[in-house]
Design a protein around this motif. Structure first.
Motif, short mmCIF file in Angstrom:
data_model
loop_
_atom_site.label_atom_id
_atom_site.label_comp_id
_atom_site.label_asym_id
_atom_site.label_seq_id
_atom_site.Cartn_x
_atom_site.Cartn_y
_atom_site.Cartn_z
N LYS A 267 12.18 26.73 -34.76
CA LYS A 267 11.71 26.34 -33.42
C LYS A 267 10.19 26.23 -33.41
CE LYS A 267 15.56 28.50 -30.92
NZ LYS A 267 15.95 29.56 -29.96
N GLN A 268 9.54 27.18 -34.08
CA GLN A 268 8.08 27.13 -34.15
C GLN A 268 7.62 25.88 -34.89
OE1 GLN A 268 7.96 29.82 -31.71
NE2 GLN A 268 5.92 29.54 -32.59
N CYS A 269 8.33 25.52 -35.94
CA CYS A 269 7.99 24.30 -36.70
C CYS A 269 8.07 23.07 -35.80
CB CYS A 269 8.92 24.13 -37.89
SG CYS A 269 8.62 25.25 -39.26
N ALA A 270 9.11 23.01 -34.98
CA ALA A 270 9.27 21.86 -34.08
C ALA A 270 8.10 21.76 -33.12
CB ALA A 270 10.59 21.98 -33.32
N GLY A 271 7.71 22.89 -32.54
CA GLY A 271 6.58 22.88 -31.62
C GLY A 271 5.28 22.52 -32.29
N VAL A 272 5.03 23.13 -33.46
CA VAL A 272 3.78 22.90 -34.20
C VAL A 272 3.63 21.43 -34.58
CG1 VAL A 272 2.68 23.30 -36.44
CG2 VAL A 272 3.46 25.23 -35.07
N PHE A 273 4.65 20.88 -35.23
CA PHE A 273 4.49 19.54 -35.78
C PHE A 273 4.70 18.46 -34.73
CE2 PHE A 273 5.40 22.23 -39.49
CZ PHE A 273 4.22 21.98 -40.19
N GLY A 274 5.42 18.78 -33.66
CA GLY A 274 5.52 17.83 -32.55
C GLY A 274 4.18 17.64 -31.86
N VAL A 275 3.52 18.75 -31.55
CA VAL A 275 2.19 18.67 -30.92
C VAL A 275 1.18 18.05 -31.87
CG1 VAL A 275 0.27 20.04 -30.03
CG2 VAL A 275 2.62 20.57 -29.32
N LEU A 276 1.21 18.47 -33.14
CA LEU A 276 0.25 17.95 -34.13
C LEU A 276 0.36 16.43 -34.24
CD1 LEU A 276 -0.31 19.54 -37.65
CD2 LEU A 276 -0.46 17.09 -37.27
N ALA A 277 1.56 15.93 -34.39
CA ALA A 277 1.74 14.49 -34.59
C ALA A 277 1.29 13.70 -33.37
CB ALA A 277 3.20 14.18 -34.91
N TYR A 278 1.69 14.17 -32.18
CA TYR A 278 1.32 13.44 -30.97
C TYR A 278 -0.19 13.43 -30.76
CZ TYR A 278 0.80 12.12 -26.10
OH TYR A 278 0.40 11.49 -24.94
N SER A 279 -0.81 14.60 -30.89
CA SER A 279 -2.25 14.68 -30.66
C SER A 279 -3.03 13.88 -31.69
CB SER A 279 -2.70 16.15 -30.70
OG SER A 279 -4.08 16.26 -30.39
N LEU A 280 -2.63 13.94 -32.95
CA LEU A 280 -3.31 13.19 -34.01
C LEU A 280 -3.29 11.70 -33.72
CD1 LEU A 280 -4.60 13.16 -36.89
CD2 LEU A 280 -2.27 12.93 -37.77
N VAL A 281 -2.13 11.17 -33.44
CA VAL A 281 -1.98 9.72 -33.23
C VAL A 281 -2.64 9.29 -31.92
CG1 VAL A 281 -0.33 7.85 -32.89
CG2 VAL A 281 0.11 9.60 -34.63
N ALA A 282 -2.34 9.99 -30.84
CA ALA A 282 -2.89 9.60 -29.54
C ALA A 282 -4.42 9.69 -29.53
CB ALA A 282 -2.31 10.48 -28.43
#
Length: 446
Positions: free
Chosen positions: A368-383
């Motif tokens: 669950k922590q992985c999902a939160g970490v990499f979901g936020v990371l990917a969105y913030s990086l690209v946006a």
């Protein structure tokens, strides 16, 4: 943070003690932004000092207004599709009663909004350290405006807003490992990949001009972080806020020791910059985890973060991205470490009954922590990269090469941080016949 809302359901009346506590915590978090300004301001060269200070301070103005107009509603309003919130009564912070409570807590909605505002102010300021020496101030102000609107407010809803996808998934983020630090660190990486390196990167010396300022800033951050972390439980009726306070101190001390030990082994010296950076890495790592781990777990989190963040700051030279003041190495890496270690060190006796792998809970929480970490990371990086590219291609993100070399303070602010020649300066107090005056002036390296 949001777990406090559930556990406080049996105390729906306003608590003067908790309200006062949260107002103090809000002021402490506000102090972190000037503290960050000093921390970053001391790490740059003389010619960029004021610009670095201003890149933090401007966030206090811009984000405050946006938060009142619509930011609070987007972050914490009624859920819309697990991605954003909205409550028209909160636009302009209108139609809110003075004693109206935040959910089932014992504090007024106004107090919760003020506390969360300070988080929203600090987060884009964190990004600025990666962009030192080379970004137009007007472009930075526009970037903050767009970034908090498109990235921070929605991500805050994901993590802390009831109905947000990370919230509903059960991702633990006590005070901002994902929403603040991973979010800012990923954004910093996205922007620097767009705007490129400083002139002279890996060739010219770019040493901090004032390590005392760095230490002052680190001390203010450490002090303010107690409000940042302990206040995120929105009260202390059950002792979880006190646990977080203790873990904040413990993990930060451990991270200082871990960073300095690595530095001594790797580079042969214990540096003040390393001590300050180690402290910040520990503060970052314990931010998501401190309500879930024991003090012994906090030692482990701090030591691991101190060593791994010390190693990570050198990656920019290996991979060639110019993260001026190590925002990626400290905030992105530190946020990832603290968030993922919850899956191993959560005791099940703190903010929730969720236990990590080392306490018999298996790996469910880790995933669950992985999902939160990499979901936020990917969105913030690209946006963030897209926003930077839009600004770069329209009004331009960078100052000219001549302005960067001469000094961004003079170009963007028509000021310099230190006056070495004006009335009252060192030269004015030195007799004209003394050879010391010109010699001292030559020591200042722009």
């Amino acid at each position: 943070m949001a777990q406090a809302i559930t556990l406080a359901a049996d105390a729906p009346t306003l608590s003067a003690a908790n309200t006062g506590f949260m107002l103090i915590c809000s002021a402490l978090v506000m102090l972190m932004t000037p503290g960050l300004a000093f921390f970053y301001g001391g790490m740059v060269r003389v010619k960029s000092t004021l610009n670095m200070l201003m890149m933090s301070f401007i966030s206090l103005g811009i984000v405050t207004i946006l938060w009142v107009l619509y930011g609070f509603s987007v972050a914490f309003g009624d859920d819309k599709g697990s991605l954003v919130g909205w409550n028209s009564d909160w636009v302009g912070l209108s139609d809110i009663g003075l004693t109206e409570l935040w959910g089932a807590t014992t504090i007024p909605l106004f107090v919760f909004s003020a506390f969360q505002l300070m988080f929203a102010i600090l987060t884009p300021a964190l990004i600025s350290g990666a962009l030192a020496d080379r970004v137009k101030f007007s472009a930075w102000a526009l970037f903050i405006t767009l970034w908090v609107t498109v990235v921070y407010f929605p991500v805050a809803h994901w993590v802390w807003g009831e109905g947000g996808w990370a919230f509903d998934l059960g991702v633990i983020d006590f005070a901002g490992g994902t929403a603040v630090h991973i979010n800012a660190g990923a954004a910093a990486l996205g922007v620097i990949l767009v705007i490129g390196k400083r002139i002279g990167f890996k060739k010219d010396p770019m040493r901090p001009h004032s390590l005392p300022l760095v230490m002052l800033g680190a001390g203010l951050l450490w002090f303010g972080w107690f409000g940042f972390n302990a206040g995120s439980w929105l009260g202390n009726d059950d002792g979880v806020g006190a646990l977080m306070f203790v873990n904040t101190q413990v993990a930060t001390g451990a991270a200082v020791l871990g960073w300095l030990a690595y530095e001594k082994i790797r580079h042969g010296a214990f540096t003040t910059l390393g001590a300050a950076s180690g402290a910040v890495s520990g503060l970052v790592a314990i931010t998501p985890a401190g309500g879930a781990v024991s003090p012994l777990g906090a030692i482990a989190v701090g030591l691991i973060a101190g060593v791994l963040c010390a190693m990570a700051v050198g990656l920019k030279y290996k991979f060639g991205y110019d993260d001026s003041l190590d925002v990626v190495g400290v905030h992105l890496v530190g946020g990832i470490i603290g968030s993922l270690l919850i899956g191993f060190f959560a005791t099940g006796k703190g903010q929730s009954d969720v236990a990590g792998l080392f306490y018999g809970g298996g790996l469910d929480q880790f995933w669950k922590q992985c999902a939160g970490v990499f979901g936020v990371l990917a969105y913030s990086l690209v946006a963030s990269a897209v926003l930077a590219l839009l600004i770069h291609k329209t009004i331009g993100m960078r100052v000219s090469e001549d302005e960067e070399v001469a000094g961004i303070d003079q170009a963007e602010h028509a000021e310099t941080a230190y006056d070495f020649s004006g009335a009252g300066g060192g030269a004015a107090r030195t007799p004209a016949s003394s050879p010391a005056a010109p010699a001292e002036s030559k020591k200042v390296d722009a």
